[in-house]
Design a protein around this motif. Structure first.
Motif, PDB file in Angstrom:
ATOM      1  N   PHE A 122      -3.466 -23.396   3.581  1.00  0.00           N
ATOM      2  CA  PHE A 122      -4.839 -23.912   2.727  1.00  0.00           C
ATOM      3  C   PHE A 122      -4.534 -24.423   1.220  1.00  0.00           C
ATOM      4  O   PHE A 122      -3.868 -23.495   0.579  1.00  0.00           O
ATOM      5  CB  PHE A 122      -6.029 -22.907   2.882  1.00  0.00           C
ATOM      6  CG  PHE A 122      -7.140 -23.492   2.154  1.00  0.00           C
ATOM      7  CD1 PHE A 122      -8.168 -24.134   2.546  1.00  0.00           C
ATOM      8  CD2 PHE A 122      -7.538 -22.657   0.571  1.00  0.00           C
ATOM      9  CE1 PHE A 122      -9.243 -24.688   2.138  1.00  0.00           C
ATOM     10  CE2 PHE A 122      -8.427 -23.021   0.175  1.00  0.00           C
ATOM     11  CZ  PHE A 122      -9.655 -24.305   0.551  1.00  0.00           C
ATOM     12  N   TYR A 123      -4.905 -25.564   1.024  1.00  0.00           N
ATOM     13  CA  TYR A 123      -4.729 -26.015  -0.462  1.00  0.00           C
ATOM     14  C   TYR A 123      -6.216 -26.250  -1.194  1.00  0.00           C
ATOM     15  O   TYR A 123      -6.897 -26.951  -0.479  1.00  0.00           O
ATOM     16  CB  TYR A 123      -4.002 -27.488  -0.417  1.00  0.00           C
ATOM     17  CG  TYR A 123      -3.814 -27.713  -1.653  1.00  0.00           C
ATOM     18  CD1 TYR A 123      -2.984 -27.632  -2.887  1.00  0.00           C
ATOM     19  CD2 TYR A 123      -4.977 -29.095  -2.163  1.00  0.00           C
ATOM     20  CE1 TYR A 123      -2.837 -28.151  -3.980  1.00  0.00           C
ATOM     21  CE2 TYR A 123      -4.855 -29.243  -3.577  1.00  0.00           C
ATOM     22  CZ  TYR A 123      -4.011 -28.874  -4.497  1.00  0.00           C
ATOM     23  OH  TYR A 123      -4.078 -29.529  -5.753  1.00  0.00           O
ATOM     24  N   GLN A 124      -6.289 -25.694  -2.074  1.00  0.00           N
ATOM     25  CA  GLN A 124      -7.624 -25.591  -3.090  1.00  0.00           C
ATOM     26  C   GLN A 124      -7.364 -26.563  -4.103  1.00  0.00           C
ATOM     27  O   GLN A 124      -6.476 -26.461  -4.981  1.00  0.00           O
ATOM     28  CB  GLN A 124      -8.233 -24.324  -3.259  1.00  0.00           C
ATOM     29  CG  GLN A 124      -9.370 -24.557  -4.334  1.00  0.00           C
ATOM     30  CD  GLN A 124     -10.386 -25.294  -4.008  1.00  0.00           C
ATOM     31  OE1 GLN A 124     -10.706 -25.965  -2.760  1.00  0.00           O
ATOM     32  NE2 GLN A 124     -11.275 -25.656  -4.857  1.00  0.00           N
ATOM     33  N   ALA A 125      -8.234 -27.619  -4.257  1.00  0.00           N
ATOM     34  CA  ALA A 125      -8.092 -28.396  -5.567  1.00  0.00           C
ATOM     35  C   ALA A 125      -8.820 -27.989  -6.633  1.00  0.00           C
ATOM     36  O   ALA A 125      -9.980 -28.036  -6.981  1.00  0.00           O
ATOM     37  CB  ALA A 125      -8.812 -29.883  -5.307  1.00  0.00           C
ATOM     38  N   SER A 126      -8.163 -27.218  -7.473  1.00  0.00           N
ATOM     39  CA  SER A 126      -8.611 -26.405  -8.692  1.00  0.00           C
ATOM     40  C   SER A 126      -8.214 -27.665  -9.713  1.00  0.00           C
ATOM     41  O   SER A 126      -7.694 -28.568  -9.654  1.00  0.00           O
ATOM     42  CB  SER A 126      -7.875 -25.196  -9.088  1.00  0.00           C
ATOM     43  OG  SER A 126      -8.237 -24.099  -8.159  1.00  0.00           O
ATOM     44  N   THR A 127      -8.579 -27.337 -11.037  1.00  0.00           N
ATOM     45  CA  THR A 127      -8.956 -28.426 -12.020  1.00  0.00           C
ATOM     46  C   THR A 127      -8.549 -28.052 -13.371  1.00  0.00           C
ATOM     47  O   THR A 127      -8.960 -26.717 -13.702  1.00  0.00           O
ATOM     48  CB  THR A 127     -10.170 -29.261 -11.933  1.00  0.00           C
ATOM     49  OG1 THR A 127     -10.369 -29.676 -13.023  1.00  0.00           O
ATOM     50  CG2 THR A 127     -11.285 -28.273 -11.654  1.00  0.00           C
ATOM     51  N   PHE A 157     -15.224 -20.653  -9.459  1.00  0.00           N
ATOM     52  CA  PHE A 157     -15.364 -19.882  -8.195  1.00  0.00           C
ATOM     53  C   PHE A 157     -14.486 -20.166  -6.870  1.00  0.00           C
ATOM     54  O   PHE A 157     -14.059 -19.328  -6.530  1.00  0.00           O
ATOM     55  CB  PHE A 157     -16.793 -19.886  -7.620  1.00  0.00           C
ATOM     56  CG  PHE A 157     -17.241 -19.223  -6.572  1.00  0.00           C
ATOM     57  CD1 PHE A 157     -17.287 -17.964  -6.244  1.00  0.00           C
ATOM     58  CD2 PHE A 157     -17.152 -19.980  -5.220  1.00  0.00           C
ATOM     59  CE1 PHE A 157     -17.673 -17.322  -5.146  1.00  0.00           C
ATOM     60  CE2 PHE A 157     -17.323 -19.368  -4.111  1.00  0.00           C
ATOM     61  CZ  PHE A 157     -17.480 -18.058  -4.057  1.00  0.00           C
ATOM     62  N   GLY A 158     -14.155 -21.251  -6.703  1.00  0.00           N
ATOM     63  CA  GLY A 158     -13.521 -21.884  -5.615  1.00  0.00           C
ATOM     64  C   GLY A 158     -11.902 -21.448  -5.709  1.00  0.00           C
ATOM     65  O   GLY A 158     -11.346 -21.126  -4.921  1.00  0.00           O
ATOM     66  N   HIS A 159     -11.568 -21.256  -7.146  1.00  0.00           N
ATOM     67  CA  HIS A 159     -10.286 -20.950  -7.291  1.00  0.00           C
ATOM     68  C   HIS A 159     -10.098 -19.330  -7.353  1.00  0.00           C
ATOM     69  O   HIS A 159      -9.069 -18.882  -6.499  1.00  0.00           O
ATOM     70  CB  HIS A 159      -9.871 -21.257  -8.930  1.00  0.00           C
ATOM     71  CG  HIS A 159      -8.451 -20.795  -9.335  1.00  0.00           C
ATOM     72  ND1 HIS A 159      -7.308 -21.720  -9.045  1.00  0.00           N
ATOM     73  CD2 HIS A 159      -7.993 -19.580  -9.936  1.00  0.00           C
ATOM     74  CE1 HIS A 159      -6.444 -21.259  -9.867  1.00  0.00           C
ATOM     75  NE2 HIS A 159      -6.666 -19.906 -10.207  1.00  0.00           N
ATOM     76  N   TYR A 160     -11.061 -18.605  -7.731  1.00  0.00           N
ATOM     77  CA  TYR A 160     -10.934 -17.089  -7.441  1.00  0.00           C
ATOM     78  C   TYR A 160     -11.096 -16.620  -6.066  1.00  0.00           C
ATOM     79  O   TYR A 160     -10.390 -15.753  -5.626  1.00  0.00           O
ATOM     80  CB  TYR A 160     -11.889 -16.383  -8.374  1.00  0.00           C
ATOM     81  CG  TYR A 160     -11.393 -16.386  -9.904  1.00  0.00           C
ATOM     82  CD1 TYR A 160     -10.105 -16.073 -10.102  1.00  0.00           C
ATOM     83  CD2 TYR A 160     -12.365 -16.746 -11.160  1.00  0.00           C
ATOM     84  CE1 TYR A 160      -9.652 -15.783 -11.326  1.00  0.00           C
ATOM     85  CE2 TYR A 160     -11.655 -16.415 -12.343  1.00  0.00           C
ATOM     86  CZ  TYR A 160     -10.606 -16.053 -12.490  1.00  0.00           C
ATOM     87  OH  TYR A 160     -10.237 -15.986 -13.563  1.00  0.00           O
ATOM     88  N   ILE A 161     -12.049 -17.409  -5.281  1.00  0.00           N
ATOM     89  CA  ILE A 161     -12.138 -17.005  -3.853  1.00  0.00           C
ATOM     90  C   ILE A 161     -10.816 -17.526  -3.006  1.00  0.00           C
ATOM     91  O   ILE A 161     -10.402 -16.564  -2.238  1.00  0.00           O
ATOM     92  CB  ILE A 161     -13.528 -17.662  -3.361  1.00  0.00           C
ATOM     93  CG1 ILE A 161     -14.146 -16.790  -2.228  1.00  0.00           C
ATOM     94  CG2 ILE A 161     -13.171 -18.983  -2.966  1.00  0.00           C
ATOM     95  CD1 ILE A 161     -14.316 -15.546  -2.572  1.00  0.00           C
ATOM     96  N   PHE A 172      -2.320 -17.930   3.777  1.00  0.00           N
ATOM     97  CA  PHE A 172      -1.443 -18.817   2.867  1.00  0.00           C
ATOM     98  C   PHE A 172      -2.460 -19.639   2.272  1.00  0.00           C
ATOM     99  O   PHE A 172      -2.710 -20.876   2.868  1.00  0.00           O
ATOM    100  CB  PHE A 172      -0.560 -19.532   3.850  1.00  0.00           C
ATOM    101  CG  PHE A 172       0.636 -20.148   2.956  1.00  0.00           C
ATOM    102  CD1 PHE A 172       0.316 -21.315   2.107  1.00  0.00           C
ATOM    103  CD2 PHE A 172       1.999 -19.521   2.897  1.00  0.00           C
ATOM    104  CE1 PHE A 172       1.380 -22.014   1.417  1.00  0.00           C
ATOM    105  CE2 PHE A 172       2.906 -20.231   2.283  1.00  0.00           C
ATOM    106  CZ  PHE A 172       2.626 -21.449   1.397  1.00  0.00           C
ATOM    107  N   ALA A 173      -3.167 -19.539   0.974  1.00  0.00           N
ATOM    108  CA  ALA A 173      -3.776 -19.999   0.330  1.00  0.00           C
ATOM    109  C   ALA A 173      -3.561 -20.243  -0.855  1.00  0.00           C
ATOM    110  O   ALA A 173      -3.565 -19.143  -1.605  1.00  0.00           O
ATOM    111  CB  ALA A 173      -5.382 -19.379   0.545  1.00  0.00           C
ATOM    112  N   CYS A 174      -3.657 -21.493  -1.384  1.00  0.00           N
ATOM    113  CA  CYS A 174      -3.115 -21.671  -2.906  1.00  0.00           C
ATOM    114  C   CYS A 174      -3.933 -22.797  -3.462  1.00  0.00           C
ATOM    115  O   CYS A 174      -4.617 -23.584  -2.904  1.00  0.00           O
ATOM    116  CB  CYS A 174      -1.569 -21.982  -3.037  1.00  0.00           C
ATOM    117  SG  CYS A 174      -0.852 -23.006  -1.882  1.00  0.00           S
ATOM    118  N   SER A 175      -3.808 -22.610  -4.839  1.00  0.00           N
ATOM    119  CA  SER A 175      -4.582 -23.639  -5.798  1.00  0.00           C
ATOM    120  C   SER A 175      -3.711 -24.365  -6.616  1.00  0.00           C
ATOM    121  O   SER A 175      -2.586 -23.838  -7.222  1.00  0.00           O
ATOM    122  CB  SER A 175      -5.735 -23.052  -6.638  1.00  0.00           C
ATOM    123  OG  SER A 175      -6.501 -22.173  -5.804  1.00  0.00           O
TER     124      SER A 175
END
Ligand code: GDP
Length: 330
Positions: A122-127, A157-161, A172-175
């Motif tokens: 999982f890829y999270q689009a942090s900013t 919130f998205g980043h920390y969750i 396997f989740a990263c930002s």
């Protein structure tokens, strides 16, 4: 063939990433919402290899179904309410989609993939908007957050969750903490594209002036095509980690205006630019500068397009687009 599901497929990054993954032999699925959305139809026409999967970041069960259908190896969560000014007038919607939407996607992955399953990456689009009122310069993965907009708050919130699900459930989740990234596909509401589009229209005699807000802010602007490569690299790495992605250079809107206008042969842009308080924000992010050394060291990632090349590319594109439109309508 590896399979990837992208949310935010109609956005700038979704389009660049879909092209990149397609060139690498992926089956690319794009999450699309709504019953009959012309913007989606337009993008799918341009990218016929993208398989649309119906779903909405506001609706957990639709995400469970979408993941069940796409059976992805990788999920890239780029979908968000992404325009800072809009987030001030639609704060709850922004929190729901850009914040809670991340949690829903993580839960959907766990529900489909098995509760302690790390096989779907999982890829999270942090900013960089999470840094907001910056605590140090340049900003790294360790810099504390101080968001200055509902958008920044939702993304924190998205980043920390994402981090919390990684630590709690071994996902396997990263930002990727991406600094501003632009290009010809950037939405017209963002300042870079607003400027290059107006410059092109002024050059072509279709417009007299640009009306902007605060010209003093500074950003670390990179090219979106370079930045989606970093997203992919993060999911190919052995361990899930967070990375700052940036050029390390900061430029003011004044400098952006200098280069954009110079591109069409105008040296003094003052007569063409007007300021209107309606474009000012209730709280501003004054200056951002990223330090992407970790990405360089660990992923071997580096930006290829310079600031000057970026501005040139965007002005040239807008000259073409606007000339073609004028020709069509004239
Ligand atoms: P952001 O960094 O995600 O907020 O990206 P934007 O491109 O929307 O804004 C970058 C900076 O440009 C912010 O500091 C804005 O306040 C400033 N800015 C000045 N005039 C304008 C304008 O007319 N539109 C936008 N979008 N931003 C403007």
């Amino acid at each position: 063939m590896p399979r990837a599901l992208i949310t935010g497929i109609t956005g700038q990054d979704g389009q660049h990433l879909a092209e990149l993954l397609n060139s690498k032999g992926y089956d690319v699925f794009g999450l699309v919402k709504g019953q009959n959305n012309p913007r989606i139809a337009g993008v799918l026409e341009q990218f016929p290899f993208v398989e649309p999967v119906s779903g909405d970041l506001a609706d957990l069960s639709s995400l469970v179904k979408a993941i069940g259908l796409a059976q992805p190896d990788e999920v890239y969560n780029l979908g968000a309410v992404s325009y800072v000014a809009y987030s001030f007038t639609h704060a709850e919607l922004t929190a729901d989609i850009s914040g809670l939407g991340v949690l829903r996607m993580l839960d959907a992955i766990r529900m489909v993939g098995g509760l302690d399953d790390s096989s779907i990456r999982f890829y999270q689009a942090s900013t960089s908007e999470m840094f907001g009122e910056v605590r140090e310069t340049p900003q790294t993965e360790m810099t504390p957050f101080h968001p200055r907009s509902p958008y920044g708050c939702a993304k924190v919130f998205g980043h920390y969750i994402t981090m919390n699900y990684r630590e709690s459930y071994d996902m396997f989740a990263c930002s990727g903490i991406l600094f501003n990234h632009e290009g010809p596909r950037r939405g017209l509401e963002f300042v870079t594209r607003k400027i290059t589009n107006a410059v092109a229209r002024i050059k072509l005699g279709l417009q007299d002036e640009i009306v902007l807000g605060n010209l003093d802010s500074k950003r670390d602007w990179g090219y979106a095509g370079d930045y989606v490569r970093a997203m992919w690299l993060m999911l190919q790495h052995d361990t899930p980690e967070d990375f700052v992605i940036a050029t390390g250079e900061t430029h003011s809107i004044h400098e952006f205006l200098d280069l954009a206008f110079a591109e069409v042969g105008i040296d003094d842009w003052q007569p063409y630019v007007r300021q209107d308080p309606k474009f000012l924000r209730p709280a501003e992010v004054d200056v951002l500068t990223g330090d992407a050394s970790k990405a360089k060291e660990v992923l071997g990632w580096e930006p290829e397009v310079s600031f000057a090349q970026l501005v040139k590319m965007m002005v040239e594109n807008d000259l073409e687009v606007e000339a073609a439109k004028a020709h069509l309508h004239g």
